[in-house]
Design a protein around this motif. Structure first.
Motif, PDB file in Angstrom:
ATOM      1  N   TYR A 120      72.852 -67.314  79.526  1.00 27.73           N
ATOM      2  CA  TYR A 120      74.139 -67.891  79.961  1.00 27.73           C
ATOM      3  C   TYR A 120      75.139 -66.773  79.920  1.00 27.73           C
ATOM      4  O   TYR A 120      74.957 -65.566  79.642  1.00 27.73           O
ATOM      5  N   MET A 121      76.176 -67.274  80.687  1.00 28.06           N
ATOM      6  CA  MET A 121      77.255 -66.017  80.875  1.00 28.06           C
ATOM      7  C   MET A 121      78.305 -66.282  79.734  1.00 28.06           C
ATOM      8  O   MET A 121      78.845 -67.169  79.350  1.00 28.06           O
ATOM      9  N   GLY A 122      78.846 -65.286  79.273  1.00 30.66           N
ATOM     10  CA  GLY A 122      79.745 -65.373  78.254  1.00 30.66           C
ATOM     11  C   GLY A 122      80.426 -63.752  78.025  1.00 30.66           C
ATOM     12  O   GLY A 122      80.109 -62.941  78.590  1.00 30.66           O
ATOM     13  N   THR A 123      81.515 -64.017  77.248  1.00 25.98           N
ATOM     14  CA  THR A 123      82.224 -62.445  76.756  1.00 25.98           C
ATOM     15  C   THR A 123      81.356 -61.995  75.398  1.00 25.98           C
ATOM     16  O   THR A 123      81.076 -62.425  74.562  1.00 25.98           O
ATOM     17  N   GLU A 124      81.458 -60.623  76.054  1.00 25.24           N
ATOM     18  CA  GLU A 124      80.808 -59.898  74.766  1.00 25.24           C
ATOM     19  C   GLU A 124      81.752 -59.191  73.845  1.00 25.24           C
ATOM     20  O   GLU A 124      83.233 -59.000  74.533  1.00 25.24           O
ATOM     21  N   ARG A 125      81.741 -59.287  72.981  1.00 28.12           N
ATOM     22  CA  ARG A 125      82.390 -58.744  71.757  1.00 28.12           C
ATOM     23  C   ARG A 125      82.914 -57.267  71.771  1.00 28.12           C
ATOM     24  O   ARG A 125      81.761 -56.580  71.342  1.00 28.12           O
ATOM     25  N   SER A 126      83.643 -56.976  72.497  1.00 23.97           N
ATOM     26  CA  SER A 126      84.273 -55.520  72.931  1.00 23.97           C
ATOM     27  C   SER A 126      85.489 -55.107  72.554  1.00 23.97           C
ATOM     28  O   SER A 126      86.455 -56.018  72.833  1.00 23.97           O
ATOM     29  N   THR A 127      86.001 -54.212  72.248  1.00 22.96           N
ATOM     30  CA  THR A 127      87.268 -53.728  72.174  1.00 22.96           C
ATOM     31  C   THR A 127      87.668 -52.534  72.863  1.00 22.96           C
ATOM     32  O   THR A 127      86.973 -51.599  72.641  1.00 22.96           O
ATOM     33  N   PHE A 128      88.882 -52.400  73.466  1.00 26.04           N
ATOM     34  CA  PHE A 128      89.240 -51.328  74.354  1.00 26.04           C
ATOM     35  C   PHE A 128      90.672 -50.903  73.675  1.00 26.04           C
ATOM     36  O   PHE A 128      91.562 -51.558  73.413  1.00 26.04           O
ATOM     37  N   ILE A 129      90.817 -49.776  73.459  1.00 25.50           N
ATOM     38  CA  ILE A 129      91.966 -48.867  73.005  1.00 25.50           C
ATOM     39  C   ILE A 129      92.412 -48.177  73.940  1.00 25.50           C
ATOM     40  O   ILE A 129      91.847 -47.295  74.726  1.00 25.50           O
ATOM     41  N   ILE A 130      93.725 -48.721  74.379  1.00 24.40           N
ATOM     42  CA  ILE A 130      94.379 -48.004  75.249  1.00 24.40           C
ATOM     43  C   ILE A 130      95.580 -47.028  74.833  1.00 24.40           C
ATOM     44  O   ILE A 130      96.362 -47.667  74.110  1.00 24.40           O
ATOM     45  N   GLY A 131      95.609 -45.463  75.388  1.00 22.15           N
ATOM     46  CA  GLY A 131      96.525 -44.671  74.886  1.00 22.15           C
ATOM     47  C   GLY A 131      97.740 -45.065  75.400  1.00 22.15           C
ATOM     48  O   GLY A 131      98.169 -45.739  76.403  1.00 22.15           O
ATOM     49  N   LYS A 132      98.732 -44.149  74.843  1.00 19.90           N
ATOM     50  CA  LYS A 132     100.159 -44.316  75.470  1.00 19.90           C
ATOM     51  C   LYS A 132     100.186 -43.960  77.024  1.00 19.90           C
ATOM     52  O   LYS A 132     101.092 -44.505  77.524  1.00 19.90           O
ATOM     53  N   ASP A 133      99.225 -43.271  77.311  1.00 18.91           N
ATOM     54  CA  ASP A 133      99.342 -42.905  78.759  1.00 18.91           C
ATOM     55  C   ASP A 133      98.617 -43.845  79.838  1.00 18.91           C
ATOM     56  O   ASP A 133      98.371 -43.637  81.000  1.00 18.91           O
ATOM     57  N   GLY A 134      98.010 -44.989  79.242  1.00 19.72           N
ATOM     58  CA  GLY A 134      97.584 -45.967  79.911  1.00 19.72           C
ATOM     59  C   GLY A 134      96.203 -45.664  80.415  1.00 19.72           C
ATOM     60  O   GLY A 134      95.376 -46.580  81.058  1.00 19.72           O
ATOM     61  N   ARG A 135      95.442 -44.831  79.561  1.00 20.63           N
ATOM     62  CA  ARG A 135      93.878 -44.866  79.719  1.00 20.63           C
ATOM     63  C   ARG A 135      93.077 -45.039  78.695  1.00 20.63           C
ATOM     64  O   ARG A 135      93.730 -45.380  77.561  1.00 20.63           O
ATOM     65  N   ILE A 136      91.943 -45.572  78.891  1.00 19.24           N
ATOM     66  CA  ILE A 136      91.106 -45.903  77.913  1.00 19.24           C
ATOM     67  C   ILE A 136      90.754 -44.754  76.840  1.00 19.24           C
ATOM     68  O   ILE A 136      90.103 -43.740  77.348  1.00 19.24           O
ATOM     69  N   GLU A 141      81.948 -51.351  71.354  1.00 21.68           N
ATOM     70  CA  GLU A 141      81.230 -52.374  71.834  1.00 21.68           C
ATOM     71  C   GLU A 141      80.369 -53.127  70.648  1.00 21.68           C
ATOM     72  O   GLU A 141      79.828 -52.252  69.832  1.00 21.68           O
ATOM     73  N   LYS A 142      79.959 -54.259  70.791  1.00 23.74           N
ATOM     74  CA  LYS A 142      79.157 -54.918  69.658  1.00 23.74           C
ATOM     75  C   LYS A 142      79.507 -54.777  68.600  1.00 23.74           C
ATOM     76  O   LYS A 142      78.709 -54.649  67.481  1.00 23.74           O
ATOM     77  N   VAL A 143      80.771 -54.827  67.993  1.00 23.48           N
ATOM     78  CA  VAL A 143      81.230 -54.531  66.774  1.00 23.48           C
ATOM     79  C   VAL A 143      81.046 -55.559  65.849  1.00 23.48           C
ATOM     80  O   VAL A 143      81.379 -56.927  66.307  1.00 23.48           O
ATOM     81  N   LYS A 144      80.516 -55.654  64.679  1.00 21.84           N
ATOM     82  CA  LYS A 144      80.500 -56.680  63.778  1.00 21.84           C
ATOM     83  C   LYS A 144      82.024 -57.102  63.544  1.00 21.84           C
ATOM     84  O   LYS A 144      82.656 -56.281  63.118  1.00 21.84           O
ATOM     85  N   PRO A 145      82.133 -58.565  63.389  1.00 25.33           N
ATOM     86  CA  PRO A 145      83.371 -58.949  63.101  1.00 25.33           C
ATOM     87  C   PRO A 145      83.840 -58.457  61.785  1.00 25.33           C
ATOM     88  O   PRO A 145      85.236 -58.183  61.709  1.00 25.33           O
ATOM     89  N   GLU A 146      83.092 -58.364  60.728  1.00 25.30           N
ATOM     90  CA  GLU A 146      83.785 -57.952  59.512  1.00 25.30           C
ATOM     91  C   GLU A 146      84.107 -56.482  59.252  1.00 25.30           C
ATOM     92  O   GLU A 146      84.804 -56.090  58.523  1.00 25.30           O
ATOM     93  N   GLU A 147      83.508 -55.740  60.258  1.00 26.47           N
ATOM     94  CA  GLU A 147      83.811 -54.272  60.616  1.00 26.47           C
ATOM     95  C   GLU A 147      84.796 -53.803  61.386  1.00 26.47           C
ATOM     96  O   GLU A 147      85.170 -52.547  61.559  1.00 26.47           O
ATOM     97  N   HIS A 148      85.403 -54.955  62.404  1.00 20.12           N
ATOM     98  CA  HIS A 148      86.069 -54.862  63.432  1.00 20.12           C
ATOM     99  C   HIS A 148      87.596 -53.886  62.974  1.00 20.12           C
ATOM    100  O   HIS A 148      87.814 -52.836  63.649  1.00 20.12           O
ATOM    101  N   LEU A 149      88.334 -54.490  61.905  1.00 22.06           N
ATOM    102  CA  LEU A 149      89.358 -53.770  61.548  1.00 22.06           C
ATOM    103  C   LEU A 149      89.318 -52.130  61.199  1.00 22.06           C
ATOM    104  O   LEU A 149      90.021 -51.460  61.981  1.00 22.06           O
ATOM    105  N   ASP A 150      88.197 -51.891  60.346  1.00 22.82           N
ATOM    106  CA  ASP A 150      88.122 -50.601  60.128  1.00 22.82           C
ATOM    107  C   ASP A 150      87.896 -49.806  61.411  1.00 22.82           C
ATOM    108  O   ASP A 150      88.112 -48.518  61.243  1.00 22.82           O
ATOM    109  N   ALA A 151      87.106 -50.141  62.155  1.00 23.48           N
ATOM    110  CA  ALA A 151      86.428 -49.450  63.356  1.00 23.48           C
ATOM    111  C   ALA A 151      87.808 -49.076  64.460  1.00 23.48           C
ATOM    112  O   ALA A 151      87.976 -48.141  64.751  1.00 23.48           O
ATOM    113  N   VAL A 152      88.592 -50.286  64.355  1.00 22.14           N
ATOM    114  CA  VAL A 152      89.736 -49.969  65.345  1.00 22.14           C
ATOM    115  C   VAL A 152      90.631 -49.129  64.409  1.00 22.14           C
ATOM    116  O   VAL A 152      91.038 -48.020  65.366  1.00 22.14           O
ATOM    117  N   LEU A 153      91.023 -49.165  63.527  1.00 16.25           N
ATOM    118  CA  LEU A 153      91.805 -48.201  62.626  1.00 16.25           C
ATOM    119  C   LEU A 153      91.372 -46.666  62.613  1.00 16.25           C
ATOM    120  O   LEU A 153      92.250 -45.690  63.046  1.00 16.25           O
TER     121      LEU A 153
END
Length: 156
Positions: A120-136, A141-153
């Motif tokens: 089926y079609m669905g949303t892949e669990r992914s996070t994009f961090i965009i810098g102040k300059d508007g660039r990625i 990708e495919k981060v485990k939910p319980e590890e997401h905060l640490d990965a983002v920080l």
């Protein structure tokens, strides 16, 4: 569509948003956010076990992450669904409703998935961090939910 490349301009969008400092009926435009990085995390569905764990992890680390970046969750659920999810779990950050799938397609996260032998079609669990300059600046990708905060920080 494929994901935008690291260091490329982030695909701009204007979409309905609720939560945080945003009331029902508000919209957000990515390019209008200035001054600090933006974290856009894509998740499959409001109030499901993994998505709840991921959102509550961000909620529990909110004091740390809010200093560093604007944070927005994005799913294809409605504003009404988002409002219930925010209220039920006391989420301090806004959620973007992408019912027409414009944003998930622009970021290449509307993908074929499979469960129990069905595709089926669905949303892949992914996070994009965009810098102040508007660039990625980072793609998680495919981060485990319980590890997401640490990965983002760590990526900020």
């Amino acid at each position: 569509m494929s994901k935008p490349a690291l260091h490329s301009p982030a695909p701009d969008f204007t979409a309905p948003v609720i939560g945080g400092d945003h009331a029902a009926g508000d919209t957000i435009t990515l390019s209008a956010l200035k001054g600090k990085p933006v974290v856009i995390y894509f998740y499959p569905k409001d109030d499901t076990p993994g998505c709840t764990k991921q959102a509550c992890g961000l909620r529990d680390g909110w004091k740390k992450i809010a200093k560093e970046a604007h944070v927005f969750g994005v799913s294809t659920d409605s504003i009404k669904s988002h409002a219930k999810f925010i209220q039920k779990h006391e989420l301090p950050f806004p959620l973007i409703a992408d019912e027409d799938k414009t944003i998930v397609n622009a970021y290449g996260v509307w993908v074929e998935k499979s469960m129990y032998g069905k595709t089926y079609m669905g949303t892949e669990r992914s996070t994009f961090i965009i810098g102040k300059d508007g660039r990625i600046a980072a793609i998680l990708e495919k981060v485990k939910p319980e590890e997401h905060l640490d990965a983002v920080l760590a990526a900020l």
